[in-house]
Design a protein around this motif. Structure first.
Motif, PDB file in Angstrom:
ATOM      1  N   ALA A 113     -35.780  -9.364 -18.636  1.00  0.00           N
ATOM      2  CA  ALA A 113     -34.808 -10.199 -18.910  1.00  0.00           C
ATOM      3  C   ALA A 113     -33.809 -10.121 -17.868  1.00  0.00           C
ATOM      4  CB  ALA A 113     -34.517 -10.146 -20.458  1.00  0.00           C
ATOM      5  N   SER A 114     -33.089 -11.035 -17.464  1.00  0.00           N
ATOM      6  CA  SER A 114     -32.087 -11.087 -16.443  1.00  0.00           C
ATOM      7  C   SER A 114     -30.674 -10.166 -17.012  1.00  0.00           C
ATOM      8  CB  SER A 114     -31.569 -12.249 -16.142  1.00  0.00           C
ATOM      9  OG  SER A 114     -30.458 -12.464 -15.224  1.00  0.00           O
ATOM     10  N   GLY A 174     -42.116 -18.804 -22.142  1.00  0.00           N
ATOM     11  CA  GLY A 174     -40.828 -18.732 -22.680  1.00  0.00           C
ATOM     12  C   GLY A 174     -39.563 -19.200 -22.014  1.00  0.00           C
ATOM     13  N   LYS A 175     -39.127 -20.275 -22.123  1.00  0.00           N
ATOM     14  CA  LYS A 175     -38.011 -20.826 -21.279  1.00  0.00           C
ATOM     15  C   LYS A 175     -36.720 -20.358 -21.651  1.00  0.00           C
ATOM     16  CE  LYS A 175     -40.397 -25.454 -21.673  1.00  0.00           C
ATOM     17  NZ  LYS A 175     -41.442 -25.078 -22.367  1.00  0.00           N
ATOM     18  N   ASP A 176     -36.622 -19.780 -22.845  1.00  0.00           N
ATOM     19  CA  ASP A 176     -35.306 -18.887 -23.071  1.00  0.00           C
ATOM     20  C   ASP A 176     -35.803 -17.775 -23.908  1.00  0.00           C
ATOM     21  OD1 ASP A 176     -32.705 -18.220 -24.143  1.00  0.00           O
ATOM     22  OD2 ASP A 176     -32.150 -20.074 -24.908  1.00  0.00           O
ATOM     23  N   MET A 177     -35.302 -16.726 -23.421  1.00  0.00           N
ATOM     24  CA  MET A 177     -35.773 -15.245 -23.967  1.00  0.00           C
ATOM     25  C   MET A 177     -35.221 -15.311 -25.389  1.00  0.00           C
ATOM     26  SD  MET A 177     -37.876 -12.949 -23.258  1.00  0.00           S
ATOM     27  CE  MET A 177     -38.015 -13.586 -21.455  1.00  0.00           C
ATOM     28  N   PHE A 178     -33.956 -15.830 -25.691  1.00  0.00           N
ATOM     29  CA  PHE A 178     -33.040 -15.694 -26.865  1.00  0.00           C
ATOM     30  C   PHE A 178     -33.713 -16.738 -28.067  1.00  0.00           C
ATOM     31  CE2 PHE A 178     -30.437 -13.909 -23.657  1.00  0.00           C
ATOM     32  CZ  PHE A 178     -30.067 -12.611 -24.162  1.00  0.00           C
ATOM     33  N   HIS A 179     -34.385 -17.531 -27.819  1.00  0.00           N
ATOM     34  CA  HIS A 179     -34.995 -18.787 -28.626  1.00  0.00           C
ATOM     35  C   HIS A 179     -36.417 -18.856 -28.258  1.00  0.00           C
ATOM     36  CE1 HIS A 179     -30.896 -19.659 -28.143  1.00  0.00           C
ATOM     37  NE2 HIS A 179     -30.720 -19.796 -29.533  1.00  0.00           N
ATOM     38  N   LEU A 180     -37.223 -17.722 -28.248  1.00  0.00           N
ATOM     39  CA  LEU A 180     -38.798 -17.917 -28.174  1.00  0.00           C
ATOM     40  C   LEU A 180     -39.452 -18.465 -29.197  1.00  0.00           C
ATOM     41  CD1 LEU A 180     -39.460 -14.215 -27.061  1.00  0.00           C
ATOM     42  CD2 LEU A 180     -39.250 -16.177 -25.324  1.00  0.00           C
ATOM     43  N   ASP A 183     -40.767 -21.910 -28.320  1.00  0.00           N
ATOM     44  CA  ASP A 183     -41.920 -21.981 -27.457  1.00  0.00           C
ATOM     45  C   ASP A 183     -43.062 -21.228 -27.894  1.00  0.00           C
ATOM     46  OD1 ASP A 183     -40.309 -23.293 -25.240  1.00  0.00           O
ATOM     47  OD2 ASP A 183     -39.533 -21.157 -25.077  1.00  0.00           O
ATOM     48  N   TYR A 216     -35.595  -9.700 -32.508  1.00  0.00           N
ATOM     49  CA  TYR A 216     -34.903  -8.924 -31.760  1.00  0.00           C
ATOM     50  C   TYR A 216     -34.237  -7.680 -32.012  1.00  0.00           C
ATOM     51  CZ  TYR A 216     -35.440 -13.616 -29.334  1.00  0.00           C
ATOM     52  OH  TYR A 216     -35.916 -14.554 -28.936  1.00  0.00           O
ATOM     53  N   ALA A 224     -26.190 -13.417 -32.424  1.00  0.00           N
ATOM     54  CA  ALA A 224     -26.878 -14.636 -32.493  1.00  0.00           C
ATOM     55  C   ALA A 224     -26.200 -15.296 -33.766  1.00  0.00           C
ATOM     56  CB  ALA A 224     -28.169 -14.721 -32.636  1.00  0.00           C
TER      57      ALA A 224
END
Length: 328
Positions: A113-114, A174-180, A183, A216, A224
């Motif tokens: 993750a970035s 996974g387009k958003d690592m915090f909203h997997l 997806d 997480y 979150a």
């Protein structure tokens, strides 16, 4: 011979059937003349002799082995029972139903993750569906050396490769690592296809795979929740409107929720009104003070520099120091 024939009769069936067993082997027993084969619903029976498949029977019911089974066996179709001897064979009972098995990651998976050099540690759990799809492969790879095979052993095989598959498809879908969770369907679809290819190597097909939840680290969860609560407070008016509409649609329970939210908004509005009143009062006092100061300044500016009666210099006084004439 009729006197002793009954004592040699036995039944070939799945003893102590369990829902969590994929196959069970009836072996090391001699099949005597007059024996019956019982196949129950959701079972297949496979006759084996010297490790070779002799015949596969899929219809449920009770069958006379000598007259209804042996004629259909490959190399034993001409077998004749003797008076005191029988046929030694293995019968493999297959559970044909579809199994639903829960799974979960043993350890957190570090997903790149970035901004996180060590990656994002993520856990996941869900379930998958499987069933026997190839008798021959199952016998060759598993049943030849085992008496039974359970869903726990299937779960172990799946979990052994699941971490790599999760990482592969999370990075792909996974387009958003915090909203997997958004997806999860696409991630699960990719995992099912790969997992099916892997498990077909032992004759098991994966018919379904689902990711129920991603979890997480606690710190990420708290962040979150805080962001969600701030967003709700910032948009309290819309939230209250939704609650009131929900109350109208769902009766008293929804009305109670709407009432609570309306009360909360009213309290916020009353607090804001009190703050506005206090600020208005302070502003009014400041304006009065400024008016007084301006009045004093204006008054001082109207006093003449010399007394109009006697001509004496006034020096800013309200009365003339010489003749007492009022100057304002």
């Amino acid at each position: 011979m009729g006197l002793f024939s009954g004592q040699f009769s036995n039944v070939v069936e799945w003893e102590e059937y369990r829902d969590d067993v994929i196959f069970w082997k009836w072996d090391n027993k001699e099949i005597k003349k007059g024996s019956k084969l019982i196949i129950r619903q959701g079972q297949d029976a496979i006759f084996m002799f010297n490790g070779k498949v002799e015949g596969i029977f899929t219809e449920e019911g009770s069958f006379d082995i000598e007259s209804e089974i042996i004629p259909f066996l490959s190399t034993l179709k001409g077998f004749k029972f003797g008076f005191n001897s029988g046929m030694r064979a293995e019968v493999l009972f297959i559970n044909t139903k579809e199994f639903t098995i829960n799974w979960g990651t043993k350890n957190a998976i570090n997903i790149p993750a970035s901004g996180l050099p060590g990656g994002m540690p993520i856990r996941a759990f869900g379930n998958f569906n499987c069933k026997v799809v190839d008798h021959a492969v199952l016998i060759e790879k598993i049943a030849g050396i085992k008496k039974q095979f359970t869903i726990d052993e299937i779960r172990e095989r799946v979990v052994a490769v699941l971490n790599q598959l999760l990482m592969k498809w999370i990075l792909k879908c996974g387009k958003d690592m915090f909203h997997l969770q958004a997806d999860a369907f696409e991630i699960a679809k990719g995992i099912r296809e790969d997992l099916d290819m892997e498990m077909c190597k032992i004759g098991i097909g994966i018919t379904g795979f689902a990711v129920e939840s991603f979890s997480y680290p606690e710190e990420i969860q708290k962040m979150a929740e805080k962001a969600a609560s701030q967003s709700m407070v910032a948009d309290m008016a819309k939230y209250t409107q939704f609650a009131m509409a929900d109350g109208m649609a769902n009766g008293n329970k929804g009305a109670s929720i709407a009432g609570d939210m309306a009360g909360l908004q009213m309290g916020l509005m009353m607090g804001q009104q009190m703050m506005n009143q206090m600020q208005g009062s302070q502003q009014q006092q400041q304006n009065q003070s400024l008016n007084q100061q301006e009045g004093q300044q204006n008054t001082g500016n109207n006093i003449p520099n010399f007394c109009p009666n006697c001509g004496t210099k006034t020096s800013g006084a309200n009365f003339c120091s010489n003749c007492g004439t009022k100057l304002v």
